[in-house]
Write an enzyme that holds these catalytic residues in place. Structure first.
Site, PDB file in Angstrom:
ATOM      1  N   GLU A  83       0.827  -1.206   0.000  1.00 35.93           N
ATOM      2  CA  GLU A  83       0.000   0.000   0.000  1.00 35.93           C
ATOM      3  C   GLU A  83       0.864   1.261   0.000  1.00 35.93           C
ATOM      4  O   GLU A  83       2.026   1.240   0.424  1.00 35.93           O
ATOM      5  CB  GLU A  83      -0.916   0.028   1.233  1.00 35.93           C
ATOM      6  N   CYS A 103       5.628  -6.214   7.382  1.00 34.97           N
ATOM      7  CA  CYS A 103       6.770  -5.656   8.112  1.00 34.97           C
ATOM      8  C   CYS A 103       7.207  -6.626   9.202  1.00 34.97           C
ATOM      9  O   CYS A 103       6.361  -7.205   9.894  1.00 34.97           O
ATOM     10  CB  CYS A 103       6.389  -4.319   8.740  1.00 34.97           C
ATOM     11  N   CYS A 107       5.621  -3.851  15.639  1.00 36.09           N
ATOM     12  CA  CYS A 107       5.215  -2.831  16.612  1.00 36.09           C
ATOM     13  C   CYS A 107       3.766  -3.065  17.035  1.00 36.09           C
ATOM     14  O   CYS A 107       2.890  -3.265  16.190  1.00 36.09           O
ATOM     15  CB  CYS A 107       5.368  -1.444  16.013  1.00 36.09           C
ATOM     16  N   GLY A 153       6.777  -1.760   5.998  1.00 34.62           N
ATOM     17  CA  GLY A 153       8.126  -2.286   5.966  1.00 34.62           C
ATOM     18  C   GLY A 153       9.159  -1.450   6.684  1.00 34.62           C
ATOM     19  O   GLY A 153       8.920  -0.305   7.083  1.00 34.62           O
ATOM     20  N   GLU A 154      10.331  -2.041   6.853  1.00 37.73           N
ATOM     21  CA  GLU A 154      11.493  -1.406   7.469  1.00 37.73           C
ATOM     22  C   GLU A 154      12.522  -1.136   6.368  1.00 37.73           C
ATOM     23  O   GLU A 154      13.202  -2.064   5.901  1.00 37.73           O
ATOM     24  CB  GLU A 154      12.074  -2.310   8.546  1.00 37.73           C
ATOM     25  N   SER A 185      12.174   6.547   7.076  1.00 39.08           N
ATOM     26  CA  SER A 185      11.829   6.269   8.467  1.00 39.08           C
ATOM     27  C   SER A 185      12.262   4.853   8.844  1.00 39.08           C
ATOM     28  O   SER A 185      11.999   3.901   8.110  1.00 39.08           O
ATOM     29  CB  SER A 185      10.319   6.411   8.673  1.00 39.08           C
ATOM     30  N   SER A 208      11.899   6.020  14.353  1.00 42.21           N
ATOM     31  CA  SER A 208      10.706   5.653  15.123  1.00 42.21           C
ATOM     32  C   SER A 208      11.157   5.096  16.470  1.00 42.21           C
ATOM     33  O   SER A 208      11.322   3.891  16.643  1.00 42.21           O
ATOM     34  CB  SER A 208       9.882   4.616  14.352  1.00 42.21           C
ATOM     35  N   HIS A 210       9.783   5.853  19.896  1.00 39.14           N
ATOM     36  CA  HIS A 210       8.582   5.473  20.646  1.00 39.14           C
ATOM     37  C   HIS A 210       8.787   5.232  22.139  1.00 39.14           C
ATOM     38  O   HIS A 210       7.808   5.071  22.872  1.00 39.14           O
ATOM     39  CB  HIS A 210       7.887   4.252  20.024  1.00 39.14           C
ATOM     40  N   ASN A 284      -3.435   5.911  16.007  1.00 41.42           N
ATOM     41  CA  ASN A 284      -4.538   5.721  15.069  1.00 41.42           C
ATOM     42  C   ASN A 284      -5.101   4.318  15.241  1.00 41.42           C
ATOM     43  O   ASN A 284      -4.408   3.330  14.967  1.00 41.42           O
ATOM     44  CB  ASN A 284      -4.049   5.937  13.634  1.00 41.42           C
TER      45      ASN A 284
END
Length: 343
Positions: A83, A103, A107, A153-154, A185, A208, A210, A284
């Site tokens: 996507e 991915c 997470c 993905g990473e 990212s 990222s 977090h 989200n």
């Protein structure tokens, strides 16, 4: 069949003027078929069509959001899916591209992580997301001037393909993008961050993070046990020392997990000595998520604590939530209320 999207303009299978024409059709005009290339001889177009492919997808579906963004669902030639998201703003057009099917990071706040890892995307598949979006928006690929590699993905675990795609984005006869307008990212792969510094393409780096501590980060990112926060930050500091470019830190706020005032202070401590900006991202929601988002008042308090400590901070509200296109929502699903429009 070889993809022309894997080739740099100077590698295209023509000579001189014809080579420049072909590059212009691919990257400036965004042609989806050789038949569109009407200033090339008919016999040449037929010969190219027999040997080369111009598209990485067998199907493209689009899901417009009420906020003007559009989620695109691509079916690849092997049947797997990925996507991307188109986000038009008043003064720029931005696309969020994927580098993988699924991915491997896992997470807990991310629907993509729940899918697991499918496969890496090729450089051509990464680039054709932008080309396909431009085609279906009725614009030139070169009208899109901001790219964020923040989709599925990473990127640093598919770095060879990502770097090849990035070089074609930057090439003056490719997409001719400014490197300052391409952001990569990562969840934090030290060796990949160091290689980015060595390559020094001028891309922007977003980490990222977090969480500012290992214990909390492992709750959010199950695969984070491979790299400690200190190890990641050591690589980031080396990146900054080499490139002198500001690093963005992405931080999704989760209720009762990483949103405490002490964590804001710890985060500020990590960033001392480098040019950094923190993007706080409200969670989200997605079906089956095991976490909740931090309430608005606590998001604002976290932001204010960072600012008080001298950390440049903004709150990034994602677009496309109503169609599952927001940060952390990409899950290879059509919105339940929509019939997929086939393009």
């Amino acid at each position: 069949m070889e993809s022309l999207l894997e080739l740099f303009p100077e590698e295209l299978p023509l000579e001189g003027f014809r080579k420049r024409q072909l590059a212009h059709w691919i990257w400036a005009r965004g042609a989806r078929s050789f038949a569109e290339m009407t200033d090339l001889p008919k016999a040449l177009r037929a010969s190219l069509e027999e040997r080369y492919s111009l598209s990485a997808f067998q199907l493209v579906e689009a899901y417009p959001s009420q906020d003007g963004s559009v989620k695109y669902l691509f079916t690849l030639w092997d049947g797997k899916k990925t996507e991307a998201v188109y986000m038009p703003y008043e003064n720029r057009k931005t696309v969020c591209l994927s580098s993988m099917v699924g991915c491997p990071a896992g997470c807990t706040f991310c629907a993509t992580g729940a899918l697991g890892f499918g496969r890496n995307l090729t450089a051509g598949e990464i680039l054709d997301q932008l080309r396909a979006i431009a085609y279906h928006q009725g614009i030139s690929p070169r009208d899109i001037r901001n790219v964020v590699l923040m989709g599925m993905g990473e990127p640093l675990l598919n770095l060879d393909n990502v770097l090849k795609a990035a070089r074609l984005m930057l090439h003056p006869e490719g997409l001719a993008l400014s490197p300052r307008r391409v952001t990569l990212s990562t969840v934090g792969i030290p060796r990949g961050i160091l290689r980015l510094a060595e390559e020094d393409l001028g891309l922007r780096l977003a980490l990222s993070l977090h969480a500012p501590d290992d214990e909390t980060r492992r709750r959010i990112i199950p695969t984070a046990h491979r790299y400690r926060v200190a190890e990641i930050m050591e690589a980031v500091r080396a990146y900054y020392q080499t490139t002198r470019r500001r690093v963005t830190f992405e931080y999704t706020l989760l209720k009762g997990i990483n949103d405490h005032p002490w964590q804001a202070r710890a985060l500020a401590g990590l960033l001392k000595g480098i040019s950094a900006h923190v993007n706080l991202i409200p969670f989200n929601p997605w079906e089956g998520s095991p976490v909740e988002g931090t309430p608005r008042k606590d998001i604002l308090a976290f932001a204010e604590e960072l600012k008080r400590l001298g950390v440049p901070t903004s709150i990034r509200f994602s677009r496309g939530r109503d169609v599952g296109a927001a940060c952390g929502q990409l899950a290879l699903k059509a919105p339940p209320s929509l019939v997929p429009p086939q393009l």
